[in-house]
Design a protein around this motif. Structure first.
Motif, short mmCIF file in Angstrom:
data_model
loop_
_atom_site.label_atom_id
_atom_site.label_comp_id
_atom_site.label_asym_id
_atom_site.label_seq_id
_atom_site.Cartn_x
_atom_site.Cartn_y
_atom_site.Cartn_z
N SER A 70 0.82 -1.22 0.00
CA SER A 70 0.00 0.00 0.00
C SER A 70 0.85 1.26 0.00
O SER A 70 0.36 2.35 -0.34
N THR A 71 2.13 1.14 0.39
CA THR A 71 3.00 2.32 0.39
C THR A 71 3.32 2.81 -1.02
O THR A 71 3.72 3.97 -1.19
N LEU A 72 3.15 1.94 -2.02
CA LEU A 72 3.45 2.35 -3.40
C LEU A 72 2.55 3.51 -3.83
O LEU A 72 2.98 4.38 -4.60
N MET A 73 1.32 3.53 -3.35
CA MET A 73 0.39 4.61 -3.72
C MET A 73 0.88 5.95 -3.18
O MET A 73 0.89 6.95 -3.91
N PHE A 74 1.33 5.96 -1.93
CA PHE A 74 1.79 7.21 -1.33
C PHE A 74 3.14 7.64 -1.88
O PHE A 74 3.41 8.83 -2.02
N ILE A 75 4.01 6.68 -2.22
CA ILE A 75 5.29 7.02 -2.84
C ILE A 75 5.06 7.61 -4.23
O ILE A 75 5.73 8.58 -4.62
N SER A 76 4.13 7.04 -4.99
CA SER A 76 3.82 7.58 -6.32
C SER A 76 3.26 8.98 -6.22
O SER A 76 3.59 9.86 -7.03
N MET A 77 2.41 9.23 -5.22
CA MET A 77 1.85 10.56 -5.02
C MET A 77 2.93 11.56 -4.63
O MET A 77 2.94 12.70 -5.11
N PHE A 78 3.86 11.14 -3.77
CA PHE A 78 4.99 11.99 -3.41
C PHE A 78 5.82 12.36 -4.65
O PHE A 78 6.20 13.53 -4.83
#
Length: 226
Positions: A70-78
């Protein structure tokens, strides 16, 4: 000639009546082929190290109940926000993150999905968040109202925080840039030039910090629904 200070943020760049302001958001697609190289370059190695650090930090914030990957979504947004923040520092490139059109588009669907998931799958947990532990019985109705309002305004605060920070620095640089040609003293021009360089460095730091703050707050909002 500008009609007002905020006209630099107006979406008005057109060719053949086609708006090109949002084209800067997709320029990052030109960098993607580097990830398919057989031997990674230094930029890719540094970027991978940054992403691994963010992955570990977001995983810690999400807690033990987080969904796998699920961290991939927040890393992509960053990555998306930071890339657009940096593009806005270049001349004649539209800063898409200075418009609520983009920031609200990122914040609202994210917050809405968290709320739908939380109230559907963890209803009792969401109700318990409305009344903090140790609240006196008399204050419980007021705390429910306060917590409900704070939950509702979260996407707005996320979007406005990013937009306001990007507009503030760009507006100050525009003000100094417009006063430079009107001054005849070389000393004043030199001072303005030094201040502009300092502001550019500050805006570079703000571009990273604001994308990090946006991603971390989104991660914290996500961790509350589990």
């Amino acid at each position: 000639m500008m009609t007002n200070l905020f006209s630099v943020f107006d979406p008005s760049t057109t060719i053949f009546n086609m708006s090109l302001n949002w084209l800067s958001t997709f320029i990052g697609l030109l960098i993607i082929p580097m990830s398919f190289w057989m031997m990674p370059n230094r930029f890719q190695i540094i970027w991978n190290n940054i992403l691994m650090i963010l992955h570990k930090e977001f995983k810690t914030l999400l807690g033990p109940n987080n969904i796998s990957k699920s961290t991939l979504m927040f890393i992509s947004m960053f990555s998306l926000i930071m890339f657009n923040n940096f593009l806005g520092l270049f001349p004649y490139i539209f800063t898409s993150t200075s418009h609520l059109t983009l920031t609200l588009t990122l914040a609202f669907p994210l917050w809405l999905s968290f709320m739908i998931y939380g109230w559907t799958c963890h209803t009792n947990h969401m109700f318990s968040h409305l009344v903090p532990q140790g609240t006196p019985s008399i204050l419980m109705p007021f705390m429910v109202c306060i917590e409900t309002i704070s939950n509702i305004i979260r996407p707005g605060t996320l979007a406005i925080r990013l937009t306001a920070n990007m507009i503030a620095g760009h507006l100050l640089m525009t003000l100094l840039g417009n006063t430079g040609p009107m001054s005849s003293s070389y000393i004043i021009i030199s001072i303005i030039l030094i201040v502009q360089v300092a502001l550019l460095l500050l805006e570079s730091a703000v571009a990273i910090i604001q994308s990090y703050v946006f991603s971390v707050l989104s991660t914290l909002y996500s961790s509350e629904v589990n």
